[in-house]
Design a protein around this motif. Structure first.
Motif, PDB file in Angstrom:
ATOM      1  N   SER A  15     -10.575   0.776   3.514  1.00  0.00           N
ATOM      2  CA  SER A  15     -10.734   1.414   4.824  1.00  0.00           C
ATOM      3  C   SER A  15     -11.913   2.382   4.913  1.00  0.00           C
ATOM      4  N   GLY A  33       0.820  -1.214   0.000  1.00  0.00           N
ATOM      5  CA  GLY A  33       0.000   0.000   0.000  1.00  0.00           C
ATOM      6  C   GLY A  33       0.850   1.257   0.000  1.00  0.00           C
ATOM      7  N   ALA A  82       1.634   3.096  -2.347  1.00  0.00           N
ATOM      8  CA  ALA A  82       1.173   4.125  -3.277  1.00  0.00           C
ATOM      9  C   ALA A  82      -0.035   4.877  -2.727  1.00  0.00           C
TER      10      ALA A  82
HETATM   11  N1  NAD Z   1      -6.611   7.142   6.758  1.00  0.00           N
HETATM   12  C1  NAD Z   1      -6.867   6.944   8.051  1.00  0.00           C
HETATM   13  O1  NAD Z   1      -7.332   7.844   8.774  1.00  0.00           O
HETATM   14  C2  NAD Z   1      -6.568   5.605   8.680  1.00  0.00           C
HETATM   15  C3  NAD Z   1      -6.845   5.432  10.042  1.00  0.00           C
HETATM   16  C4  NAD Z   1      -6.566   4.196  10.632  1.00  0.00           C
HETATM   17  C5  NAD Z   1      -6.007   3.187   9.880  1.00  0.00           C
HETATM   18  N2  NAD Z   1      -5.764   3.371   8.546  1.00  0.00           N
HETATM   19  C6  NAD Z   1      -5.165   2.262   7.784  1.00  0.00           C
HETATM   20  O2  NAD Z   1      -3.997   2.742   7.149  1.00  0.00           O
HETATM   21  C7  NAD Z   1      -3.773   2.028   5.924  1.00  0.00           C
HETATM   22  C8  NAD Z   1      -3.540   3.016   4.801  1.00  0.00           C
HETATM   23  O3  NAD Z   1      -4.685   3.857   4.681  1.00  0.00           O
HETATM   24  P1  NAD Z   1      -4.741   5.038   3.605  1.00  0.00           P
HETATM   25  O4  NAD Z   1      -5.668   6.053   4.160  1.00  0.00           O
HETATM   26  O5  NAD Z   1      -3.358   5.395   3.216  1.00  0.00           O
HETATM   27  O6  NAD Z   1      -5.479   4.286   2.410  1.00  0.00           O
HETATM   28  P2  NAD Z   1      -5.195   4.334   0.825  1.00  0.00           P
HETATM   29  O7  NAD Z   1      -6.417   3.785   0.183  1.00  0.00           O
HETATM   30  O8  NAD Z   1      -4.714   5.675   0.417  1.00  0.00           O
HETATM   31  O9  NAD Z   1      -3.984   3.314   0.661  1.00  0.00           O
HETATM   32  C9  NAD Z   1      -4.165   1.921   0.595  1.00  0.00           C
HETATM   33  C10 NAD Z   1      -3.221   1.386  -0.466  1.00  0.00           C
HETATM   34  O10 NAD Z   1      -3.293  -0.049  -0.470  1.00  0.00           O
HETATM   35  C11 NAD Z   1      -3.382  -0.496  -1.829  1.00  0.00           C
HETATM   36  N3  NAD Z   1      -4.063  -1.803  -1.778  1.00  0.00           N
HETATM   37  C12 NAD Z   1      -5.327  -2.065  -1.343  1.00  0.00           C
HETATM   38  N4  NAD Z   1      -5.577  -3.384  -1.429  1.00  0.00           N
HETATM   39  C13 NAD Z   1      -4.465  -3.975  -1.933  1.00  0.00           C
HETATM   40  C14 NAD Z   1      -4.109  -5.308  -2.236  1.00  0.00           C
HETATM   41  N5  NAD Z   1      -4.970  -6.325  -2.094  1.00  0.00           N
HETATM   42  N6  NAD Z   1      -2.859  -5.566  -2.700  1.00  0.00           N
HETATM   43  C15 NAD Z   1      -1.969  -4.539  -2.892  1.00  0.00           C
HETATM   44  N7  NAD Z   1      -2.260  -3.252  -2.637  1.00  0.00           N
HETATM   45  C16 NAD Z   1      -3.495  -2.967  -2.153  1.00  0.00           C
HETATM   46  C17 NAD Z   1      -4.128   0.595  -2.554  1.00  0.00           C
HETATM   47  O11 NAD Z   1      -3.898   0.602  -3.949  1.00  0.00           O
HETATM   48  C18 NAD Z   1      -3.564   1.855  -1.880  1.00  0.00           C
HETATM   49  O12 NAD Z   1      -2.386   2.306  -2.524  1.00  0.00           O
HETATM   50  C19 NAD Z   1      -4.995   1.129   5.741  1.00  0.00           C
HETATM   51  O13 NAD Z   1      -4.655  -0.164   6.181  1.00  0.00           O
HETATM   52  C20 NAD Z   1      -6.038   1.750   6.660  1.00  0.00           C
HETATM   53  O14 NAD Z   1      -6.941   0.787   7.116  1.00  0.00           O
HETATM   54  C21 NAD Z   1      -6.044   4.558   7.929  1.00  0.00           C
END
Ligand code: NAD
Length: 335
Positions: free
Chosen positions: A80, A11, A13
């Motif tokens: 998410s 993830g 990217a």
């Molecule tokens: N944004 C928040 O406030 C927040 C809060 C708590 C936890 N999180 C956790 O942090 C992590 C990142 O969140 P984010 O906001 O950067 O999300 P995001 O959607 O920007 O990033 C997720 C990335 O994972 C990649 N991805 C998804 N499924 C995949 C797979 N099966 N194989 C390979 N790549 C895959 C996507 O292409 C993307 O680049 C997540 O696990 C999310 O649950 C986020």
């Protein structure tokens, strides 16, 4: 040949993963971004090699870990969106839970046993107390939070049975953007509060919905703990250093200990931009707790983590700077 230790960033990217890639690079590591670009951005991958792959492909994970001689995995890849997880739980259990099981399988096969999970404050559900401790009961109230809680339980067993070192970092609300202005929070559809409010401010969406003003909170709107993404990235590097020293890991809140209501965030945005966010009141959404605020004490004690960029003005200022770049104004008049 890269003489920096390689860290696989699933993830990488995405929003938080890309900021961690930058922090890893600056700390002397080689961040190998492993992403299927389902929600990520190709142009966020700037600090190391890119492997187009899916975490559900255990064989590809193993091959990638071997090729790059990876010392640890930071696992951000997941879906998410809370509301979507309520409407379509299978999507979340398959990608988040089954995907992580496959990733861990690929790691075991390659002999890589250091792991950092993006967990979430959503594992606590309706915490019902002012500051949430890691020892509080985890009772997630939506499939997204449940998927992360299940992974935490899996990791507890994998620590004991297979000798994994595994940190589960429970982020509260990730926010803000890197000072460079080249990476930030961008999704389609965008449902997160701060970027959504900024899109409403710029006219990219008609208005901003406040979901519920009848919560048991000071102004009736939901309260959250906002942590700057640069601070989250720094915490990951600290956790990695402990894993490299043989630490077994554990679960830690990443928050500030201070909560802000939806209305307070909207007021801070108005203060920074000089304009009111157009808003409409809607009923509460399924799966949204009233209040989620972290006790950050354990992360401070064990990880030596201090949130240095998470004051509200810095969060709003960096988010707004990024946002204006990511969503250019349609007309000069609207600037
Ligand atoms: N944004 C928040 O406030 C927040 C809060 C708590 C936890 N999180 C956790 O942090 C992590 C990142 O969140 P984010 O906001 O950067 O999300 P995001 O959607 O920007 O990033 C997720 C990335 O994972 C990649 N991805 C998804 N499924 C995949 C797979 N099966 N194989 C390979 N790549 C895959 C996507 O292409 C993307 O680049 C997540 O696990 C999310 O649950 C986020």
């Amino acid at each position: 040949m890269n003489d920096r230790p390689s860290v696989l960033v699933t993830g990488g990217a995405g929003y938080i993963g890309s900021h961690c890639c930058k922090a890893l690079f600056e700390a002397g590591y080689n961040p190998v971004c492993y992403d299927n670009l389902s929600t990520g951005h190709r142009d966020y991958i700037k600090w190391g090699p890119f492997v187009a792959g899916d975490i559900r492909d255990a064989a590809k994970v193993t091959a990638t870990l071997r090729t790059h001689d990876v010392v640890a995995v930071m696992h951000f890849a997941a879906f998410s969106l809370v509301g979507e997880s309520v409407a379509d739980p299978q999507k979340y259990y398959l990608n988040n839970l089954a995907g992580t099981l496959a990733l861990l399988q690929g790691m075991r096969e390659a002999g890589c046993f250091r792991f950092i999970l993006s967990s979430t404050g959503a594992v606590y559900g309706n915490a019902g107390r002012e500051l949430i401790n890691e020892t509080d009961r985890c009772e997630p109230i939506n499939p997204y939070g449940t998927s992360k809680w299940m992974i935490e339980r899996v990791l507890s067993d994998y620590r004991d049975a297979y000798g994994f070192g595994a940190f589960c970092l429970r982020y509260f609300n990730a926010s803000g953007a890197d000072v460079s202005g080249v990476i930030g929070e961008q999704r389609d559809p965008e449902t997160h509060l701060i970027p959504r409010a900024m899109m409403a401010l710029q006219g990219h969406v008609p208005d901003f919905s406040i979901f519920g003003d009848d919560y048991d909170t000071p102004d009736g709107t939901a309260v959250r703990d906002y942590i700057h993404v640069t601070d989250l990235a720094a915490a990951h590097v600290l956790a990695l250093k402990l894993l490299m020293q043989g630490h077994r890991g554990g679960s830690f809140n990443l928050g500030t200990g201070h909560g802000f209501s939806v209305r307070q965030i909207l007021a801070a945005i108005a203060q920074e931009t000089g304009r009111e966010v157009p808003q409409v009141m809607k009923p509460r959404r399924a799966g949204d707790p009233a209040m989620l605020v972290a006790n950050p004490g354990a992360a401070r004690d064990v990880l030596s983590f201090e949130a240095a960029h998470s004051d509200l003005p810095t969060i709003i200022r960096t988010a707004w700077a990024w946002h204006r770049r990511a969503h250019p104004l349609k007309t000069a008049a609207s600037s």
